[in-house]
Design a protein around this motif. Structure first.
Motif, mmCIF file in Angstrom:
data_model
loop_
_atom_site.group_PDB
_atom_site.id
_atom_site.type_symbol
_atom_site.label_atom_id
_atom_site.label_comp_id
_atom_site.label_asym_id
_atom_site.label_seq_id
_atom_site.Cartn_x
_atom_site.Cartn_y
_atom_site.Cartn_z
ATOM 1 N N HIS A 91 0.872 -1.188 0.000
ATOM 2 C CA HIS A 91 0.000 0.000 0.000
ATOM 3 C C HIS A 91 0.898 1.224 0.000
ATOM 4 N N SER A 147 -2.509 6.452 1.486
ATOM 5 C CA SER A 147 -3.779 6.888 0.909
ATOM 6 C C SER A 147 -3.630 8.249 0.237
ATOM 7 N N GLY A 197 -4.854 3.569 -2.366
ATOM 8 C CA GLY A 197 -4.071 4.789 -2.543
ATOM 9 C C GLY A 197 -4.531 5.650 -3.695
ATOM 10 N N GLU A 215 -6.792 -2.465 -4.712
ATOM 11 C CA GLU A 215 -7.758 -2.440 -3.597
ATOM 12 C C GLU A 215 -8.202 -1.006 -3.300
ATOM 13 N N ARG A 239 -10.917 4.810 -1.106
ATOM 14 C CA ARG A 239 -11.266 6.214 -1.330
ATOM 15 C C ARG A 239 -11.824 6.490 -2.734
ATOM 16 N N TYR A 281 -13.895 7.394 4.412
ATOM 17 C CA TYR A 281 -13.363 7.688 5.755
ATOM 18 C C TYR A 281 -14.040 8.932 6.352
HETATM 19 C C1 LIG Z 1 -4.886 -3.105 3.004
HETATM 20 C C2 LIG Z 1 -5.600 -1.902 2.501
HETATM 21 N N1 LIG Z 1 -6.064 -1.911 1.239
HETATM 22 C C3 LIG Z 1 -6.747 -0.863 0.730
HETATM 23 C C4 LIG Z 1 -6.990 0.270 1.483
HETATM 24 C C5 LIG Z 1 -7.734 1.401 0.854
HETATM 25 O O1 LIG Z 1 -6.909 2.489 0.669
HETATM 26 P P1 LIG Z 1 -7.407 3.795 -0.096
HETATM 27 O O2 LIG Z 1 -8.647 4.223 0.553
HETATM 28 O O3 LIG Z 1 -6.287 4.739 0.059
HETATM 29 O O4 LIG Z 1 -7.616 3.413 -1.535
HETATM 30 C C6 LIG Z 1 -6.475 0.348 2.798
HETATM 31 C C7 LIG Z 1 -6.672 1.552 3.606
HETATM 32 O O5 LIG Z 1 -6.234 1.684 4.718
HETATM 33 C C8 LIG Z 1 -5.773 -0.771 3.321
HETATM 34 O O6 LIG Z 1 -5.293 -0.775 4.574
#
Ligand SMILES: Cc1ncc(COP(=O)(O)O)c(C=O)c1O
Length: 426
Positions: A209, A212, A246, A284, A287, A381
């Motif tokens: 990751h 974010s 991210g 994954e 956001r 979030y």
């Molecule tokens: C393992 C994992 N995957 C995906 C995400 C989602 O991240 P984002 O909202 O930055 O796309 C997170 C967020 O903490 C995470 O811990």
């Protein structure tokens, strides 16, 4: 903001479903002004925009060059999860047994991936045996042993269908929110863990990751270079490369390059990795799939100079605005107010001094107690972070049919040639 294509039949089905349930149809409004005008709410109101989630899900499922797993933690609303599923998201990143139960209860056929690198043995056992979860992430030999033990049959036969993703520590330097400290095996220690995991896994993956709200695609290029080094070091066959979350959304002062640029560089970088021919590329996003799904209507209870006392805050949907100074787009809903040229800070409703959002939030200079404000981009979030601290955290949830305040998906995007922070791998 451009106009979107009508999401015709799906939205009609959502609305029809709500109409079927009777009074819920009353909760569909054209926009936030209509909500404030009709309800004059004394408590904050969350606005859901299913069409925005449909658009984001279709974008990822059609354009990301692999599979997109929705990271449920960003917003576990059952309505949203259902909308994403019906719009092409079939895989879900779940990070607690409660999220496993939630999504399995809603979607019996969804593929669930338990991507928290530190889990309890009972959570692994229940996820595997009762909910059909085969994909788990890990970043230590202890977690690997725990997963193997919890999935071994009572007669001692080890599970033969595990998909295990080793989480690699990568830099968060290009992201607004770091995820570099807590999880991930260091590159120097990755080879023995990858080799041991290969022995237990049907499919072996590497995940990471980049933090974010990654503000440049280069974050992924850099991380994938580390993935390459780990694979070469370990000399193992890799079946899944999971680039994690991210992917950014748009907020005041944070205007990311187009998501296609992220997809392009990830595709090129992943294509050049030494992985098995049939390997899968996953991501994954949390956001990016849900930020546009929610906005919030708050009421100004008091004005003190350039500070507005509103009825939601640090313990509600504005957690990030308070704790990390995140700025969200705002709009005054009162008629006849001036241009949004004043810079305001917010105080939330609790008795805590820390219930403070410094902003600045741009609103009319003549805004006053009793006015309503819409705060946008709270789907990720935000809506999910509300607590009942101090007796607050309640309020209505309604559906709005207008566009979110900002969108990455409505076609208004910077010229790609102007994305000077995109790094070409060629
Ligand atoms: C393992 C994992 N995957 C995906 C995400 C989602 O991240 P984002 O909202 O930055 O796309 C997170 C967020 O903490 C995470 O811990």
């Amino acid at each position: 903001m451009g106009t979107s294509k009508p999401q015709g039949s799906f939205i009609r089905r959502v609305l029809a479903r709500k109409a079927y349930w009777g009074s819920l149809e009353l909760h569909i409004f054209h926009n936030a002004s209509a909500v404030a005008g009709t309800l004059s709410p004394d408590e904050p109101v969350i606005l859901n925009r299913p069409h925005a989630a449909v658009r984001a899900a279709r974008f990822f499922s059609e354009k990301f060059p692999g599979k997109s797993l929705y990271a449920v933690k960003a917003n576990p609303s059952p309505d949203l999860i259902q909308v994403l599923w019906e719009s092409g998201i079939t895989h879900f990143d779940v990070a607690s047994i409660a999220e496993v139960r939630l999504v399995r209860g809603l979607l019996p056929d969804a593929e669930l991936c338990f991507m928290h690198p530190v889990k309890t043995a009972s959570a692994i056992r229940e996820a595997y045996r009762q909910h059909g979860v085969k994909t788990f992430s890990l970043d230590s030999h202890e977690e690997l042993a725990k997963i193997v033990a919890a999935t071994t049959a009572e007669d001692g036969t080890p599970a033969a269908d595990l998909r295990l993703c080793v989480r690699l520590r990568v830099s968060s330097e290009y992201s607004e929110l770091s995820l570099a400290s807590k999880f991930g095996v260091d590159l120097a220690d990755a080879a023995p863990l990858l080799q041991a995991t290969r022995q237990a896994a049907d499919w072996l993956g590497i995940c990471f990751h980049v933090g974010s709200q990654a503000m440049t695609p280069f974050a992924y290029v850099q991380a994938l270079e580390r993935v390459r080094a780990a694979i070469v070091d370990a000399a193992v066959t890799i079946d899944i490369v999971d680039v994690g979350g991210g992917f950014p959304s748009a907020y005041p002062g944070m205007e990311p390059p187009p998501l296609e640029d992220y997809f392009d560089v990830i595709h090129r970088a992943a294509e050049s990795l030494p992985v098995s021919y049939s390997s899968e590329l996953w991501c994954e996003p949390g956001r990016a799939l849900c930020a546009e799904y929610n906005s919030l209507i708050v009421k100004v209870e008091k004005r003190r100079g350039d500070e507005l006392y509103i009825n939601d805050g640090a313990y509600g949907a504005l957690f990030d605005a308070a704790h990390i100074g995140w700025r969200f787009p705002v709009k005054c809903l009162a008629e006849g107010r001036g241009e949004p040229t004043g810079e305001f800070a917010f105080y939330g409703p609790t008795c805590d001094d820390g219930d403070y959002m410094k902003g600045p939030f741009l609103l009319p200079d003549d805004i006053a107690a009793g006015d309503y404000i819409e705060i946008g981009m709270l789907g990720a979030y935000g809506a999910a972070m509300r607590t009942a601290f101090n007796g607050f955290g309640h309020g209505e949830v309604v559906t709005a049919t207008d566009e979110p305040m900002v969108s990455l998906y409505t076609g208004q995007r910077r010229d790609r040639r102007a994305s000077d922070n995109v790094v070409s791998l060629r």
